[in-house]
Design a protein around this motif. Structure first.
Motif, mmCIF file in Angstrom:
data_model
loop_
_atom_site.group_PDB
_atom_site.id
_atom_site.type_symbol
_atom_site.label_atom_id
_atom_site.label_comp_id
_atom_site.label_asym_id
_atom_site.label_seq_id
_atom_site.Cartn_x
_atom_site.Cartn_y
_atom_site.Cartn_z
ATOM 1 N N GLY A 20 7.792 15.732 4.483
ATOM 2 C CA GLY A 20 8.689 16.596 3.730
ATOM 3 C C GLY A 20 8.181 16.954 2.347
ATOM 4 N N GLY A 21 6.990 16.451 1.989
ATOM 5 C CA GLY A 21 6.392 16.846 0.722
ATOM 6 C C GLY A 21 6.161 15.746 -0.289
ATOM 7 N N ALA A 22 6.644 14.534 -0.032
ATOM 8 C CA ALA A 22 6.413 13.434 -0.976
ATOM 9 C C ALA A 22 4.926 13.102 -1.000
ATOM 10 N N SER A 23 4.346 13.056 -2.198
ATOM 11 C CA SER A 23 2.914 12.779 -2.292
ATOM 12 C C SER A 23 2.583 11.634 -3.251
ATOM 13 N N THR A 24 3.613 10.979 -3.792
ATOM 14 C CA THR A 24 3.431 9.798 -4.637
ATOM 15 C C THR A 24 4.461 8.755 -4.218
ATOM 16 N N THR A 25 4.234 7.511 -4.637
ATOM 17 C CA THR A 25 5.208 6.475 -4.303
ATOM 18 C C THR A 25 6.554 6.737 -4.979
ATOM 19 N N ASN A 26 6.529 7.320 -6.170
ATOM 20 C CA ASN A 26 7.801 7.650 -6.836
ATOM 21 C C ASN A 26 8.567 8.707 -6.051
ATOM 22 N N GLN A 27 7.866 9.677 -5.506
ATOM 23 C CA GLN A 27 8.525 10.712 -4.704
ATOM 24 C C GLN A 27 9.062 10.132 -3.403
ATOM 25 N N ILE A 28 8.331 9.192 -2.805
ATOM 26 C CA ILE A 28 8.836 8.525 -1.606
ATOM 27 C C ILE A 28 10.104 7.751 -1.940
ATOM 28 N N ALA A 29 10.087 7.025 -3.059
ATOM 29 C CA ALA A 29 11.265 6.262 -3.474
ATOM 30 C C ALA A 29 12.470 7.177 -3.668
ATOM 31 N N ALA A 30 12.242 8.328 -4.277
ATOM 32 C CA ALA A 30 13.340 9.279 -4.491
ATOM 33 C C ALA A 30 13.835 9.863 -3.175
ATOM 34 N N ALA A 31 12.929 10.092 -2.239
ATOM 35 C CA ALA A 31 13.302 10.736 -0.978
ATOM 36 C C ALA A 31 14.031 9.791 -0.024
ATOM 37 N N CYS A 32 13.588 8.529 0.055
ATOM 38 C CA CYS A 32 14.184 7.657 1.070
ATOM 39 C C CYS A 32 14.535 6.258 0.580
ATOM 40 N N GLY A 33 14.151 5.910 -0.634
ATOM 41 C CA GLY A 33 14.501 4.603 -1.181
ATOM 42 C C GLY A 33 13.432 3.541 -1.055
ATOM 43 N N ALA A 34 12.396 3.778 -0.260
ATOM 44 C CA ALA A 34 11.330 2.777 -0.113
ATOM 45 C C ALA A 34 10.601 2.613 -1.440
ATOM 46 N N GLY A 35 10.468 1.390 -1.890
ATOM 47 C CA GLY A 35 9.781 1.119 -3.143
ATOM 48 C C GLY A 35 10.648 1.241 -4.374
ATOM 49 N N ALA A 36 11.912 1.521 -4.188
ATOM 50 C CA ALA A 36 12.798 1.737 -5.333
ATOM 51 C C ALA A 36 13.352 0.431 -5.916
ATOM 52 N N GLU A 37 13.295 -0.651 -5.162
ATOM 53 C CA GLU A 37 13.857 -1.922 -5.646
ATOM 54 C C GLU A 37 12.773 -2.785 -6.264
ATOM 55 N N CYS A 38 12.248 -3.750 -5.541
ATOM 56 C CA CYS A 38 11.313 -4.724 -6.124
ATOM 57 C C CYS A 38 9.892 -4.184 -6.248
ATOM 58 N N GLY A 39 9.516 -3.195 -5.443
ATOM 59 C CA GLY A 39 8.196 -2.594 -5.536
ATOM 60 C C GLY A 39 7.103 -3.278 -4.737
ATOM 61 N N ARG A 40 7.405 -4.340 -4.018
ATOM 62 C CA ARG A 40 6.378 -5.055 -3.261
ATOM 63 C C ARG A 40 5.772 -4.191 -2.164
ATOM 64 N N CYS A 41 6.459 -3.185 -1.704
ATOM 65 C CA CYS A 41 5.947 -2.345 -0.618
ATOM 66 C C CYS A 41 5.120 -1.164 -1.121
#
Length: 58
Positions: A20-41
């Motif tokens: 859908g266009g996410a190209s950074t981990t921050n964009q992935i976090a915004a799009a689906c929540g992965a990496g938005a909490e502790c960041g281990r992933c």
């Protein structure tokens, strides 16, 4: 496979965010929540993003 245990996000959900266009981990976090909490992933998220041009490492 679960990528983000904090939010229960699977690799397919992350792949959909990337498609859908996410190209950074921050964009992935915004799009689906992965990496938005502790960041281990975030390392796994970067692997799923694959090789990229540029030097941004969000």
């Amino acid at each position: 496979m679960f990528v983000c245990l904090c939010n229960g996000i699977t690799s397919q959900v992350v792949a959909d965010a990337i498609a859908g266009g996410a190209s950074t981990t921050n964009q992935i976090a915004a799009a689906c929540g992965a990496g938005a909490e502790c960041g281990r992933c975030r390392r796994t998220l970067r692997k799923l993003l694959g090789p990229r041009t540029g030097t941004e490492r969000s």
